[in-house]
Motif scaffolding. Sequence first.
Motif, PDB file in Angstrom:
ATOM      1  N   GLY A 183       0.794  -1.226   0.000  1.00  0.00           N
ATOM      2  CA  GLY A 183       0.000   0.000   0.000  1.00  0.00           C
ATOM      3  C   GLY A 183       0.817   1.261   0.000  1.00  0.00           C
ATOM      4  N   ARG A 184       2.154   1.110  -0.007  1.00  0.00           N
ATOM      5  CA  ARG A 184       3.024   2.282   0.054  1.00  0.00           C
ATOM      6  C   ARG A 184       3.892   2.397  -1.206  1.00  0.00           C
ATOM      7  NH1 ARG A 184       5.843   1.472   5.768  1.00  0.00           N
ATOM      8  NH2 ARG A 184       6.619   3.588   5.382  1.00  0.00           N
ATOM      9  N   GLY A 185       3.483   1.686  -2.265  1.00  0.00           N
ATOM     10  CA  GLY A 185       4.131   1.864  -3.557  1.00  0.00           C
ATOM     11  C   GLY A 185       5.290   0.941  -3.863  1.00  0.00           C
ATOM     12  N   VAL A 186       5.612   0.030  -2.948  1.00  0.00           N
ATOM     13  CA  VAL A 186       6.758  -0.856  -3.163  1.00  0.00           C
ATOM     14  C   VAL A 186       6.270  -2.283  -3.383  1.00  0.00           C
ATOM     15  CG1 VAL A 186       8.902  -1.774  -2.206  1.00  0.00           C
ATOM     16  CG2 VAL A 186       8.275   0.619  -1.806  1.00  0.00           C
ATOM     17  N   HIS A 187       6.633  -2.839  -4.531  1.00  0.00           N
ATOM     18  CA  HIS A 187       6.251  -4.199  -4.884  1.00  0.00           C
ATOM     19  C   HIS A 187       7.368  -5.165  -4.493  1.00  0.00           C
ATOM     20  CE1 HIS A 187       3.728  -1.717  -7.435  1.00  0.00           C
ATOM     21  NE2 HIS A 187       3.023  -2.770  -7.809  1.00  0.00           N
ATOM     22  N   VAL A 188       7.011  -6.248  -3.827  1.00  0.00           N
ATOM     23  CA  VAL A 188       7.983  -7.288  -3.482  1.00  0.00           C
ATOM     24  C   VAL A 188       7.434  -8.630  -3.969  1.00  0.00           C
ATOM     25  CG1 VAL A 188       9.410  -8.313  -1.675  1.00  0.00           C
ATOM     26  CG2 VAL A 188       8.547  -5.969  -1.400  1.00  0.00           C
ATOM     27  N   ASN A 189       8.157  -9.259  -4.878  1.00  0.00           N
ATOM     28  CA  ASN A 189       7.752 -10.538  -5.444  1.00  0.00           C
ATOM     29  C   ASN A 189       8.960 -11.456  -5.554  1.00  0.00           C
ATOM     30  OD1 ASN A 189       4.791 -10.088  -6.254  1.00  0.00           O
ATOM     31  ND2 ASN A 189       5.790  -8.329  -7.203  1.00  0.00           N
ATOM     32  N   ALA A 190       8.718 -12.707  -5.861  1.00  0.00           N
ATOM     33  CA  ALA A 190       9.816 -13.675  -5.926  1.00  0.00           C
ATOM     34  C   ALA A 190       9.637 -14.649  -7.080  1.00  0.00           C
ATOM     35  CB  ALA A 190       9.927 -14.449  -4.611  1.00  0.00           C
ATOM     36  N   ILE A 191      10.751 -15.210  -7.499  1.00  0.00           N
ATOM     37  CA  ILE A 191      10.763 -16.232  -8.546  1.00  0.00           C
ATOM     38  C   ILE A 191      11.330 -17.514  -7.942  1.00  0.00           C
ATOM     39  CG2 ILE A 191      11.797 -16.936 -10.743  1.00  0.00           C
ATOM     40  CD1 ILE A 191      11.856 -13.932 -11.460  1.00  0.00           C
ATOM     41  N   ALA A 192      10.603 -18.607  -8.102  1.00  0.00           N
ATOM     42  CA  ALA A 192      11.099 -19.916  -7.677  1.00  0.00           C
ATOM     43  C   ALA A 192      11.815 -20.524  -8.880  1.00  0.00           C
ATOM     44  CB  ALA A 192       9.961 -20.808  -7.209  1.00  0.00           C
ATOM     45  N   ALA A 193      13.119 -20.348  -8.899  1.00  0.00           N
ATOM     46  CA  ALA A 193      13.898 -20.837 -10.034  1.00  0.00           C
ATOM     47  C   ALA A 193      14.121 -22.339  -9.913  1.00  0.00           C
ATOM     48  CB  ALA A 193      15.238 -20.107 -10.094  1.00  0.00           C
ATOM     49  N   GLY A 194      14.022 -23.024 -11.049  1.00  0.00           N
ATOM     50  CA  GLY A 194      14.313 -24.447 -11.087  1.00  0.00           C
ATOM     51  C   GLY A 194      15.793 -24.685 -11.290  1.00  0.00           C
ATOM     52  N   TYR A 195      16.112 -25.751 -11.959  1.00  0.00           N
ATOM     53  CA  TYR A 195      17.509 -26.123 -12.183  1.00  0.00           C
ATOM     54  C   TYR A 195      17.993 -25.522 -13.501  1.00  0.00           C
ATOM     55  CZ  TYR A 195      17.159 -29.320  -8.274  1.00  0.00           C
ATOM     56  OH  TYR A 195      16.993 -29.849  -7.014  1.00  0.00           O
ATOM     57  N   PHE A 196      18.922 -24.584 -13.394  1.00  0.00           N
ATOM     58  CA  PHE A 196      19.474 -23.904 -14.555  1.00  0.00           C
ATOM     59  C   PHE A 196      20.930 -24.313 -14.770  1.00  0.00           C
ATOM     60  CE2 PHE A 196      15.744 -21.475 -13.830  1.00  0.00           C
ATOM     61  CZ  PHE A 196      15.437 -20.826 -15.023  1.00  0.00           C
ATOM     62  N   ALA A 197      21.368 -24.149 -15.996  1.00  0.00           N
ATOM     63  CA  ALA A 197      22.756 -24.480 -16.340  1.00  0.00           C
ATOM     64  C   ALA A 197      23.664 -23.328 -15.931  1.00  0.00           C
ATOM     65  CB  ALA A 197      22.880 -24.753 -17.840  1.00  0.00           C
ATOM     66  N   THR A 198      24.107 -23.368 -14.684  1.00  0.00           N
ATOM     67  CA  THR A 198      25.031 -22.365 -14.149  1.00  0.00           C
ATOM     68  C   THR A 198      26.139 -23.075 -13.392  1.00  0.00           C
ATOM     69  OG1 THR A 198      23.924 -22.122 -12.005  1.00  0.00           O
ATOM     70  CG2 THR A 198      23.074 -20.785 -13.846  1.00  0.00           C
ATOM     71  N   ASP A 199      27.069 -22.289 -12.871  1.00  0.00           N
ATOM     72  CA  ASP A 199      28.164 -22.908 -12.126  1.00  0.00           C
ATOM     73  C   ASP A 199      27.682 -23.579 -10.844  1.00  0.00           C
ATOM     74  OD1 ASP A 199      27.518 -20.444 -11.071  1.00  0.00           O
ATOM     75  OD2 ASP A 199      29.571 -19.883 -10.583  1.00  0.00           O
ATOM     76  N   LEU A 200      26.543 -23.122 -10.282  1.00  0.00           N
ATOM     77  CA  LEU A 200      26.019 -23.733  -9.070  1.00  0.00           C
ATOM     78  C   LEU A 200      25.542 -25.168  -9.309  1.00  0.00           C
ATOM     79  CD1 LEU A 200      23.975 -20.939  -7.245  1.00  0.00           C
ATOM     80  CD2 LEU A 200      26.244 -21.813  -6.691  1.00  0.00           C
ATOM     81  N   THR A 201      25.179 -25.468 -10.532  1.00  0.00           N
ATOM     82  CA  THR A 201      24.710 -26.827 -10.851  1.00  0.00           C
ATOM     83  C   THR A 201      25.737 -27.618 -11.659  1.00  0.00           C
ATOM     84  OG1 THR A 201      23.603 -26.084 -12.889  1.00  0.00           O
ATOM     85  CG2 THR A 201      22.288 -26.082 -10.853  1.00  0.00           C
TER      86      THR A 201
END
Length: 258
Positions: A183-201
């Motif tokens: 209600g004060r103009g700030v949006h907070v949302n999230a993405i549930a990322a799956g398994y991506f081809a990065t160095d972490l995987t």
Amino acid sequence: MSDENPLHLFDLTGKVALVTGATRGLGRAIAAGLARAGAHVVVAGRSKETAEKVAAELAADGTRTSALELDVTRPEQARRALVRTAGQHGSLDILVNNAGVIERHPAEAYPADAWHKVIDTNVNGTFFLTQEAGSLMLTQGHGRIVNIASVLAYSGGRNVVAYAASKGALVQVTRALAAEWAGRGVHVNAIAAGYFATDLTQDLRDDTTRSQALLSRVPAGRFGRPEELIGAVIFFASPAADYVHGALLEVDGGWTAA
């Protein structure tokens, strides 16, 4: 009905976006995508030299970028960095909390230092950075915060108890902040990322047996490409999501649907 081209809803021209963990993997892809959507992107990373190198590489495409040395586990450094960024650019419109670490150990032998490292980065560091950014955005009267969570917020996973706990916590932080700030103009949302081809995987992808077992549970049948996360981030960061608060969007090749 308006005849205006609806694609303008995704235009980020004139916006200032800060992306943490932006020097590689998902963060780099997100930074590049936001820049191509018109935003001035601040590439944040623990190494100043690496952040500057990546910012220069992205700017070679004609986009507007700058670099910022930022360790999210150091709240005072983060506060100064955010204040400096907002001062230099006139505002901070978008924050993408992408920085994160993972430590793999069996739960019964999970080292305390590994647990604290993951929680300090993925939960504490993200929250305190978001707290500072949110304060700036509340003063401005507008802002977009996008947290990169994980499908492991739903499913535990093996040998990643701290990571799973951290991403579950991040989802709840997202919802709690959205409830307070919507209600004060700030949006907070999230993405549930799956398994991506990065160095972490990388280790997971190099293990043929584990990789095949994992992909058998992913309806898309493959690891995601980092650039496939860009659209979701731009949506949350843009006017297209003006009435979206506290949402968790799965970008996971169908993992959570199966």
